[in-house]
Design a protein around this motif. Structure first.
Motif, PDB file in Angstrom:
ATOM      1  N   LEU A 137      70.329 -23.110  16.365  1.00  0.00           N
ATOM      2  CA  LEU A 137      69.196 -22.229  16.450  1.00  0.00           C
ATOM      3  C   LEU A 137      68.527 -22.681  17.601  1.00  0.00           C
ATOM      4  CD1 LEU A 137      67.136 -20.295  15.146  1.00  0.00           C
ATOM      5  CD2 LEU A 137      66.347 -22.268  13.936  1.00  0.00           C
ATOM      6  N   GLY A 138      68.527 -23.886  17.904  1.00  0.00           N
ATOM      7  CA  GLY A 138      67.867 -24.229  19.346  1.00  0.00           C
ATOM      8  C   GLY A 138      68.373 -23.327  20.321  1.00  0.00           C
ATOM      9  N   LEU A 139      69.763 -23.509  20.355  1.00  0.00           N
ATOM     10  CA  LEU A 139      70.435 -22.751  21.479  1.00  0.00           C
ATOM     11  C   LEU A 139      70.289 -21.439  21.509  1.00  0.00           C
ATOM     12  CD1 LEU A 139      73.113 -23.481  23.461  1.00  0.00           C
ATOM     13  CD2 LEU A 139      74.243 -22.440  21.889  1.00  0.00           C
ATOM     14  N   VAL A 140      70.324 -20.697  20.478  1.00  0.00           N
ATOM     15  CA  VAL A 140      70.159 -19.270  20.685  1.00  0.00           C
ATOM     16  C   VAL A 140      68.805 -18.935  20.824  1.00  0.00           C
ATOM     17  CG1 VAL A 140      69.467 -18.900  17.896  1.00  0.00           C
ATOM     18  CG2 VAL A 140      71.030 -17.056  19.543  1.00  0.00           C
ATOM     19  N   THR A 141      67.799 -19.811  20.412  1.00  0.00           N
ATOM     20  CA  THR A 141      66.464 -19.564  20.985  1.00  0.00           C
ATOM     21  C   THR A 141      66.256 -19.558  22.270  1.00  0.00           C
ATOM     22  OG1 THR A 141      65.820 -20.502  18.659  1.00  0.00           O
ATOM     23  CG2 THR A 141      64.013 -20.394  20.302  1.00  0.00           C
ATOM     24  N   HIS A 142      66.721 -20.632  22.980  1.00  0.00           N
ATOM     25  CA  HIS A 142      66.749 -20.488  24.358  1.00  0.00           C
ATOM     26  C   HIS A 142      67.339 -19.502  25.007  1.00  0.00           C
ATOM     27  CE1 HIS A 142      65.438 -24.888  24.100  1.00  0.00           C
ATOM     28  NE2 HIS A 142      65.169 -24.783  25.355  1.00  0.00           N
ATOM     29  N   PHE A 143      68.597 -19.291  24.518  1.00  0.00           N
ATOM     30  CA  PHE A 143      69.278 -17.790  25.149  1.00  0.00           C
ATOM     31  C   PHE A 143      68.380 -16.742  25.163  1.00  0.00           C
ATOM     32  CE2 PHE A 143      71.737 -14.171  23.689  1.00  0.00           C
ATOM     33  CZ  PHE A 143      72.395 -14.045  25.187  1.00  0.00           C
ATOM     34  N   LEU A 144      67.771 -16.477  23.840  1.00  0.00           N
ATOM     35  CA  LEU A 144      67.293 -15.077  23.568  1.00  0.00           C
ATOM     36  C   LEU A 144      65.808 -15.175  24.380  1.00  0.00           C
ATOM     37  CD1 LEU A 144      67.630 -14.830  19.814  1.00  0.00           C
ATOM     38  CD2 LEU A 144      68.656 -13.239  21.508  1.00  0.00           C
ATOM     39  N   LEU A 160      73.221 -18.373  -4.488  1.00  0.00           N
ATOM     40  CA  LEU A 160      72.878 -18.547  -2.843  1.00  0.00           C
ATOM     41  C   LEU A 160      71.914 -19.576  -2.696  1.00  0.00           C
ATOM     42  CD1 LEU A 160      72.929 -14.786  -1.635  1.00  0.00           C
ATOM     43  CD2 LEU A 160      74.893 -16.370  -1.979  1.00  0.00           C
ATOM     44  N   TYR A 161      72.087 -20.075  -1.558  1.00  0.00           N
ATOM     45  CA  TYR A 161      70.828 -21.314  -1.093  1.00  0.00           C
ATOM     46  C   TYR A 161      70.529 -20.978   0.421  1.00  0.00           C
ATOM     47  CZ  TYR A 161      74.244 -24.443   1.149  1.00  0.00           C
ATOM     48  OH  TYR A 161      75.392 -24.824   1.854  1.00  0.00           O
ATOM     49  N   ARG A 162      69.557 -21.162   0.779  1.00  0.00           N
ATOM     50  CA  ARG A 162      68.869 -21.012   1.821  1.00  0.00           C
ATOM     51  C   ARG A 162      69.568 -21.774   3.020  1.00  0.00           C
ATOM     52  NH1 ARG A 162      63.996 -18.128   3.088  1.00  0.00           N
ATOM     53  NH2 ARG A 162      64.812 -17.969   5.220  1.00  0.00           N
ATOM     54  N   ASN A 163      69.748 -21.155   4.092  1.00  0.00           N
ATOM     55  CA  ASN A 163      70.173 -22.003   5.323  1.00  0.00           C
ATOM     56  C   ASN A 163      68.781 -21.916   6.289  1.00  0.00           C
ATOM     57  OD1 ASN A 163      70.871 -22.658   7.871  1.00  0.00           O
ATOM     58  ND2 ASN A 163      72.048 -20.799   8.340  1.00  0.00           N
ATOM     59  N   ASP A 164      68.281 -23.207   6.370  1.00  0.00           N
ATOM     60  CA  ASP A 164      67.121 -23.307   6.910  1.00  0.00           C
ATOM     61  C   ASP A 164      66.802 -23.097   8.681  1.00  0.00           C
ATOM     62  OD1 ASP A 164      65.790 -24.316   4.708  1.00  0.00           O
ATOM     63  OD2 ASP A 164      66.169 -26.530   4.863  1.00  0.00           O
ATOM     64  N   PHE A 165      67.939 -22.898   8.968  1.00  0.00           N
ATOM     65  CA  PHE A 165      68.074 -22.658  10.341  1.00  0.00           C
ATOM     66  C   PHE A 165      68.896 -21.306  10.730  1.00  0.00           C
ATOM     67  CE2 PHE A 165      68.090 -27.317   9.507  1.00  0.00           C
ATOM     68  CZ  PHE A 165      66.918 -27.534  10.002  1.00  0.00           C
ATOM     69  N   SER A 166      68.698 -20.400   9.849  1.00  0.00           N
ATOM     70  CA  SER A 166      69.237 -19.156  10.029  1.00  0.00           C
ATOM     71  C   SER A 166      68.740 -18.509  11.330  1.00  0.00           C
ATOM     72  CB  SER A 166      68.637 -18.314   9.043  1.00  0.00           C
ATOM     73  OG  SER A 166      69.080 -16.810   9.281  1.00  0.00           O
ATOM     74  N   TRP A 167      69.488 -17.671  12.027  1.00  0.00           N
ATOM     75  CA  TRP A 167      69.059 -17.367  13.503  1.00  0.00           C
ATOM     76  C   TRP A 167      68.109 -16.061  13.085  1.00  0.00           C
ATOM     77  CZ3 TRP A 167      73.889 -17.066  17.175  1.00  0.00           C
ATOM     78  CH2 TRP A 167      74.194 -18.354  17.454  1.00  0.00           C
ATOM     79  N   ASN A 168      67.781 -15.638  12.061  1.00  0.00           N
ATOM     80  CA  ASN A 168      66.795 -14.925  11.832  1.00  0.00           C
ATOM     81  C   ASN A 168      65.314 -15.441  12.002  1.00  0.00           C
ATOM     82  OD1 ASN A 168      66.566 -15.471   9.376  1.00  0.00           O
ATOM     83  ND2 ASN A 168      66.038 -13.642   8.352  1.00  0.00           N
ATOM     84  N   HIS A 169      65.360 -16.633  12.348  1.00  0.00           N
ATOM     85  CA  HIS A 169      63.763 -17.165  12.910  1.00  0.00           C
ATOM     86  C   HIS A 169      63.608 -16.786  14.188  1.00  0.00           C
ATOM     87  CE1 HIS A 169      63.381 -19.470   9.030  1.00  0.00           C
ATOM     88  NE2 HIS A 169      64.340 -19.921   9.219  1.00  0.00           N
ATOM     89  N   ALA A 170      64.735 -16.212  14.851  1.00  0.00           N
ATOM     90  CA  ALA A 170      64.889 -16.094  16.355  1.00  0.00           C
ATOM     91  C   ALA A 170      65.060 -14.520  16.816  1.00  0.00           C
ATOM     92  CB  ALA A 170      65.630 -16.987  17.259  1.00  0.00           C
ATOM     93  N   ALA A 171      65.575 -13.873  15.801  1.00  0.00           N
ATOM     94  CA  ALA A 171      65.934 -12.464  15.932  1.00  0.00           C
ATOM     95  C   ALA A 171      66.133 -11.813  14.821  1.00  0.00           C
ATOM     96  CB  ALA A 171      67.262 -12.272  16.913  1.00  0.00           C
ATOM     97  N   ASN A 172      66.222 -10.470  15.040  1.00  0.00           N
ATOM     98  CA  ASN A 172      66.755  -9.451  13.764  1.00  0.00           C
ATOM     99  C   ASN A 172      68.261  -9.406  14.007  1.00  0.00           C
ATOM    100  OD1 ASN A 172      63.771  -8.313  12.774  1.00  0.00           O
ATOM    101  ND2 ASN A 172      63.817  -8.137  15.209  1.00  0.00           N
ATOM    102  N   VAL A 173      69.037  -9.908  13.038  1.00  0.00           N
ATOM    103  CA  VAL A 173      70.404 -10.208  13.256  1.00  0.00           C
ATOM    104  C   VAL A 173      71.195  -9.176  12.433  1.00  0.00           C
ATOM    105  CG1 VAL A 173      71.973 -11.922  13.186  1.00  0.00           C
ATOM    106  CG2 VAL A 173      69.723 -12.573  13.648  1.00  0.00           C
ATOM    107  N   LEU A 174      71.877  -8.673  13.109  1.00  0.00           N
ATOM    108  CA  LEU A 174      73.037  -7.595  12.652  1.00  0.00           C
ATOM    109  C   LEU A 174      74.375  -8.018  12.427  1.00  0.00           C
ATOM    110  CD1 LEU A 174      73.536  -4.442  11.844  1.00  0.00           C
ATOM    111  CD2 LEU A 174      73.507  -4.107  14.523  1.00  0.00           C
TER     112      LEU A 174
END
Lengths: 497, 497
Positions: A477-484, A151-165
């Protein structure tokens, strides 16, 4: 009733075009499958409005003590180091039927995750896995390398903005299952919403520290049905109980199936304006096809035009018309170097990874030894019982209830394109609060946005296909951060003033 | 008369939008500059139909003996090894004025180039350099690395299919110059065609082995004017002489300025259908603006809508709406690794490379020591005297004369987009020979194509911006190969039958 829909329905409207789209992406097929059925004679699909399920009660909630610890994922095979916790496991949604949903949960990638909200992500289909798309190809913390084992990291994972289920739903999707095989032929929007709701109640028992947390639901494509229906169910039971059972604050849907008639016209218009079909064929479709709800028969001229459309899209990825298509599903002995763009064959790498025994053990998945492979989109579910022709009444309800409603659209998707979403929102005739404008994220144009009175935000993501976070991870990630955080998407015109 | 157009014309229609497009690409500004002038009161631009120049005569042809050998380029600084020959130098087009055009010529990359045709490439603007765009960023054999001093190979250079001649035209563009400064304020379509023709006659004297060779003219953007006008001039003088002075076989124009009215409406429609401007603004433009030829005044409502459009496109590259924009024009100390996509800052690297003294010496360029930098698009030319509102009469003439006419369009360009080209061709009301279909190159969809009776081919390039060979080099090589060999672009439907 076990025959697939393709065989079951004699009159297969659009089969010529919907059957022939590029085979590389299973998600492509799932939605087409449903539409083919909806627009058929005698489809038996209930398209009446969605009503909340009535059978959820206290007995639906089971004891969850101690289960959280068992679900903790110590390390996924081939995984790089991370500082956040991950969990995976099963939540029983119906004990007597033996129906259980698989979830994968990544806590926020922050020194403290206590202030960040809980975000549920659902993929559509119907029948597609949130693990396959959301978690491993879109917004999750990892992506599978071309070797199918690291696996490799996704640098823009949404878990930078939330706990994701991430939830695989309904039963028959991914690792989720039922011990009663009849469940696989009784799927539909209503049962999915009920099961998703029961899942959530139980999951919050298992992770009680998230009970009071701000909660948001997100998803794409056919999750344009799942997300509002689950939100509606939550609001309904909150009202019934006269208290906040689940602290739902908003929904976010992308390239979402919203309103069949406008969705479909929008798709053809997109083909036309993007030079995929000719003006002549588009005119023929607009004159001779009838996409109003309850239409089940189309004229020969309509079918003929559709056959033409089918010929034109057979070799492109209509989920991102400008993206390369996967030409050979093969693994490489060593991981290919990562590039900015997602590999068009990543669905295959994910498929291989998820079917490895060591991976399933690490995920606490497939504990009952299913008689089929883990698939990105289900081969087990072939019948869909109910699917309202529109979810607009639910969106109106949320706006009244002050739920945050954001709708986004990757603008290079031709399947549920930006034109469709625009037409669907237009059909609501909402007054405009902030007119159409570019929105910026870190100094770059993320896309365009419009805010309606009532508070509905519609935003495009420039240059992204159907799976927006795959193609534009940073922007998404920018979009979801604004949303949250509830912050409006700002544009250059506002920066200048 | 030396004041720039921006100051000269009082009523600057669309200035709000046309002045504000992204500044990274000089080609962006050149075409806008012209349109701003054309749609202004008292612009003095002659928009009558193009007539061939009358003053070309035998005295225009000068002795070229021995000059070819002097023009041979031994090696460009930082150049990788190649097996084909390159030439660069000046051809005098007007001896008394001291007007000379710079050319760069790459022979075919084949063990034998004797069977391959001669292809002239022209960039548009007006005022943009074929060395800057065509040669160094699009279809030439080399591209400039991010260090601004070394070159790398373009694997899909068009010299795999032809002997390619790049011309900087008119005088004032790139290295081309005039010793009479009045020439810089007397530029226009007619003088450019005349000078280009005189250039060609002389160049063929210098390279007599190409005199009998099949000859094709290609170009993009405003070369939608240059290419047909030069072709028209060639045909005219061939007829006058009653023999084949130049063996012209066909023309190829891409994202080409063809017909002002439809080009402009098509651009706005593209903005609308690609979710860049709102339906409301598009409606306002369609109702309140008048794009018919000779219109020089627009209503306030039209101007207001245009100001809105300007706000929306200020931070995106409208020459490829999904491409990243160059955020910082800086060189790197070592070349950045090459990627499949062209670097959005490559114009800057080219600018730096072309202004190096060792490069100019190797190219045999700037021999008169110009008082200005080499620029991708001219800062010297600010006035344009004549520009017909349409070149469709010329296209019709070529079709009658059995010239091969191919028009292509990168479908992610919003400036001279696929909708514009479609509308312009539609306005010719040609009967369709082969209906709209995908065309394949090496098993992948290159785009879509339609052939009209008479033999005009219109082809799109899927996912390419204004500079098609920059964004889709492989597909573009496929397209030009088909064009030069006269083989129709085949589609999947034909492969299946």
């Amino acid at each position: 009733m076990k025959t697939t829909l393709c065989v079951l329905y004699i009159f297969l409207l659009f089969s010529s075009f919907l059957c022939q789209t590029h085979a590389g992406n299973k998600q492509t097929q799932a939605l087409n499958h449903l539409y083919r059925a909806k627009w058929s004679l005698n489809s038996a699909i209930d398209t009446s409005h969605f009503e909340p399920p009535q059978h959820v009660n206290n007995a639906s909630i089971l004891l969850q003590e101690g289960l959280k610890e068992n679900d903790k994922i110590h390390k996924l095979p081939g995984q790089p180091y991370v500082r956040f916790d991950q969990y995976g496991g099963y939540v029983t949604v119906n004990e007597s039927a033996g129906r259980a949903f698989y979830y994968y949960f990544v806590e926020a990638d922050q020194t403290s995750n206590e202030s960040l909200p809980l975000l549920l992500w659902l993929n559509g289909g119907p029948g597609c896995s949130s693990l396959a798309y959301g978690a491993m190809q879109e917004l999750g913390p990892f992506r599978v390398n071309s070797d199918g084992k690291t696996l490799y990291r996704n640098d823009f994972s949404w878990n930078h903005a939330a706990n994701v289920l991430f939830l695989e739903s309904p039963a028959g999707v991914g690792f989720s299952y039922s011990n009663s095989s009849s469940d696989y032929i009784n799927c539909g929007d209503e049962s999915t919403a009920a099961d998703n709701y029961v899942f959530l109640l139980n999951w919050l028992e298992r992770f009680p520290e998230y009970k009071e947390r701000e909660f948001y639901i997100s998803g794409e494509s056919y999750a344009g049905h799942y997300v509002p229906q689950l939100a509606h169910t939550i609001l309904y039971y909150n009202k019934m109980a006269n208290k906040t059972l689940i602290n739902l604050k908003g929904i976010l849907i992308g390239n979402a199936v919203i309103n069949d008639e406008t969705d479909t016209i929008g798709m053809y218009d997109y083909f036309g304006s993007h030079a995929i079909v000719s003006d002549e064929i588009l005119d023929q479709i607009r004159i001779y096809c009838d996409f109003s709800p309850n239409t089940t028969k189309q004229s020969d001229k309509c079918l003929e035009a559709n056959a033409e459309v089918g010929q034109n899209i057979v070799n492109i990825d209509i989920y991102n018309i400008y993206a390369p298509v996967c030409s050979k599903q093969i693994l490489t002995s060593k991981p290919k170097p990562m590039s900015r763009a997602i590999d068009p064959c990543s669905e295959h790498y994910t498929y291989v990874y998820m079917n490895r025994q060591d991976v399933q053990e690490a995920l606490h998945a497939n504990v009952t030894k299913l008689d089929h492979d883990w698939e990105p989109c289900s081969d087990v579910i072939n019948i869909w019982k109910d699917s309202p022709s529109t979810i607009i009444p639910l969106l109106r309800e949320f706006m009244k209830d002050n739920l945050r409603v954001w709708i986004y659209s990757g603008d290079t998707d031709a399947r549920v394109p930006v034109t469709s979403t625009k037409y669907s929102i237009n059909s609501m005739s909402l007054p405009i609060k902030t007119p159409w404008h570019p929105w910026l994220y870190q100094g770059k144009v993320g896309g365009f946005a419009q805010v309606y009175e009532g508070d509905l935000t519609f935003a495009t993501v420039l240059g992204a296909g159907h799976q927006v976070p795959s193609y534009k991870p940073k922007t998404a990630l920018g979009l979801v951060t604004h949303f949250l955080t509830g912050k409006p998407l700002n544009g250059s015109r506002y920066r200048l003033s």
